[in-house]
Design a protein around this motif. Structure first.
Motif, PDB file in Angstrom:
ATOM      1  N   HIS A   1       0.846  -1.214   0.000  1.00 35.56           N
ATOM      2  CA  HIS A   1       0.000   0.000   0.000  1.00 35.56           C
ATOM      3  C   HIS A   1       0.874   1.255   0.000  1.00 35.56           C
ATOM      4  O   HIS A   1       0.676   2.182   0.788  1.00 35.56           O
ATOM      5  N   ALA A   2       1.855   1.240  -0.904  1.00 35.11           N
ATOM      6  CA  ALA A   2       2.807   2.357  -0.963  1.00 35.11           C
ATOM      7  C   ALA A   2       2.111   3.649  -1.389  1.00 35.11           C
ATOM      8  O   ALA A   2       1.105   3.634  -2.108  1.00 35.11           O
ATOM      9  N   ASP A   3       2.666   4.772  -0.959  1.00 35.78           N
ATOM     10  CA  ASP A   3       2.115   6.075  -1.328  1.00 35.78           C
ATOM     11  C   ASP A   3       2.536   6.481  -2.739  1.00 35.78           C
ATOM     12  O   ASP A   3       1.816   7.206  -3.420  1.00 35.78           O
ATOM     13  N   LYS A   4       3.712   6.015  -3.174  1.00 37.18           N
ATOM     14  CA  LYS A   4       4.215   6.355  -4.509  1.00 37.18           C
ATOM     15  C   LYS A   4       4.976   5.179  -5.084  1.00 37.18           C
ATOM     16  O   LYS A   4       5.605   4.415  -4.342  1.00 37.18           O
ATOM     17  N   CYS A   5       4.906   5.044  -6.407  1.00 39.21           N
ATOM     18  CA  CYS A   5       5.728   4.053  -7.106  1.00 39.21           C
ATOM     19  C   CYS A   5       6.420   4.771  -8.253  1.00 39.21           C
ATOM     20  O   CYS A   5       5.761   5.223  -9.202  1.00 39.21           O
TER      21      CYS A   5
END
Length: 402
Positions: A164-168
């Motif tokens: 559930h990363a905030d940015k990729c």
């Protein structure tokens, strides 16, 4: 904030570039973010390993090739961890087995089934930068598998979704996604924003910026991607859901030279024959793209279709072995072809796109062999020798550099 960062082979090709990547990751780490880094093999390592394997055994089994090729990413992540540690930042390198990146069992082109996050979260809780091998998974036999060329992008998106990363962020050697390959079309323009659907079409049709399965997964799990350069600080291209975005008539042009046309001649003109042909190919993991069927005559018809060049030999062999059952009188093929595609969400509501594309090709005296369309794509098959000329003509025809 949790940020997943993926760096391609050219971004970690030598000592200087490894330290460049390390410092960029450390900047975000020192700003209080949790950082997970996904790396490809250094430079041309994968190609060099394949060449070496070919000198030993040109018909090596795919399981053994996967064992060999995955060593490239292990070199990258271990050296990156050493670089960060030399800069007094805690870091740990992990391979797919240590993380447990579960995949299907198809060697050479596996797909992820699920990703375990416990080990990564434990290391992040210890305030370490976690560096993970891209391009690889582990199947039910505990064998290492690879995800196909460009698979490190898919590793990054899979981790971003699972964590559930905030940015990729996907770092490459170009500034973002362009309206065409800037090495071929000199006036190609960088795109600021592009939809998942448009990017998926471009990636599937030969644009090499992102692995098409990574875009597929990003759309499924709503992972917003940013494609940017590891060599400068430009903003790059955002790949996201299309709501609220201005839909351009045509977003980009893509070319794919890794294609071949096969024609099966004189098959019986009756229900079920086309199904039998393509079901046989699918059963041997051969993907088919553009399909053209002739009008039936004297109880027979011809069917032409395209496959990836890498699958041509296997496709001909499979069709030949089933020639009688599939009622095929003859099989012909042509490797001197390439696919040219225009992609754009705005095509759905604007007539005349096909006419403009065909006009551009006519003005450049490029002949069209086959045509395929979808709501946001038009693809044509042209002679391979004309593909660069055709790409420039269509790009100019739609004024994509403006």
């Amino acid at each position: 904030m949790l940020i997943v960062k993926k760096f391609g082979g050219s971004s970690v090709a030598n000592k200087e570039r490894i330290f460049n990547v390390a410092k960029r990751c450390i900047e975000d780490y020192k700003n209080g973010n949790d950082i997970v880094v996904v790396l490809s093999a250094m430079g041309d390592t994968t190609d060099e390993l394949l060449e070496l394997a070919n000198t030993i055994n040109p018909k090596a089994k795919k399981r053994e090739l996967d064992m060999l090729l995955t060593t490239g990413e292990q070199v990258s992540v271990s050296l990156m961890a050493m670089a960060m540690q030399s800069l007094d930042v805690p870091a740990v390198s992990l391979n797919a087995f240590q993380v447990r990146m579960h995949s299907t069992s198809r060697y050479g082109n596996a797909r992820f089934k699920r990703v375990e996050t416990e080990r990564i979260l434990h290391e992040l809780d210890s305030r370490k930068i976690v560096i993970v091998t891209g391009f690889q998974g582990v199947n039910k036999y505990d064998d290492i598998t690879t995800l196909g060329r460009g698979g490190s992008d898919t590793t990054a998106v899979a981790l971003a979704a699972a964590l559930h990363a905030d940015k990729c962020e996907i770092y490459t050697d170009v500034d973002g996604v362009y309206t065409a390959d800037p090495r071929v079309v000199k006036n190609a323009r960088k795109i600021d924003e592009i939809t998942y659907d448009e990017m998926l079409e471009l990636a599937s049709l030969g644009a090499k910026v992102l692995h098409n399965r990574s875009v597929e997964m990003a759309k499924k799990y709503n992972v917003e991607l940013v494609v940017r350069s590891s060599l400068n600080r430009s903003e790059g291209t955002v790949v996201k859901e299309g709501k609220g975005m201005e839909k351009l008539l045509v977003t980009g042009v893509a070319a794919d030279k890794n294609t071949a046309r096969i024609s099966v001649i004189g098959v019986q003109d009756k229900p079920g024959i086309a199904f039998a042909i393509f079901d046989t190919l699918a059963g041997n993991n051969i993907n088919v793209d553009i399909i053209l069927q002739s009008v039936g005559r004297e109880g027979t018809k011809d069917i032409s279709f395209t496959v990836a060049s890498d699958d041509l030999e296997e496709a001909i062999k499979v069709l030949g072995e089933n020639k009688e059952r599939l009622t095929i009188q003859d099989i012909t093929w042509n490797e001197d072809v390439a696919k040219l595609s225009v992609v754009g969400a705005g095509m759905m509501s604007n007539p005349g796109v096909a006419a403009k594309m065909f006009e551009s090709l006519y003005n450049s005296r490029v002949n069209i062999n086959m045509i395929s369309t979808s709501e946001i794509r038009i693809t044509v098959l042209v002679p391979k020798k004309d593909i660069d000329k055709a790409m420039n003509a269509v790009h100019d025809g739609f004024a994509l550099s403006d």
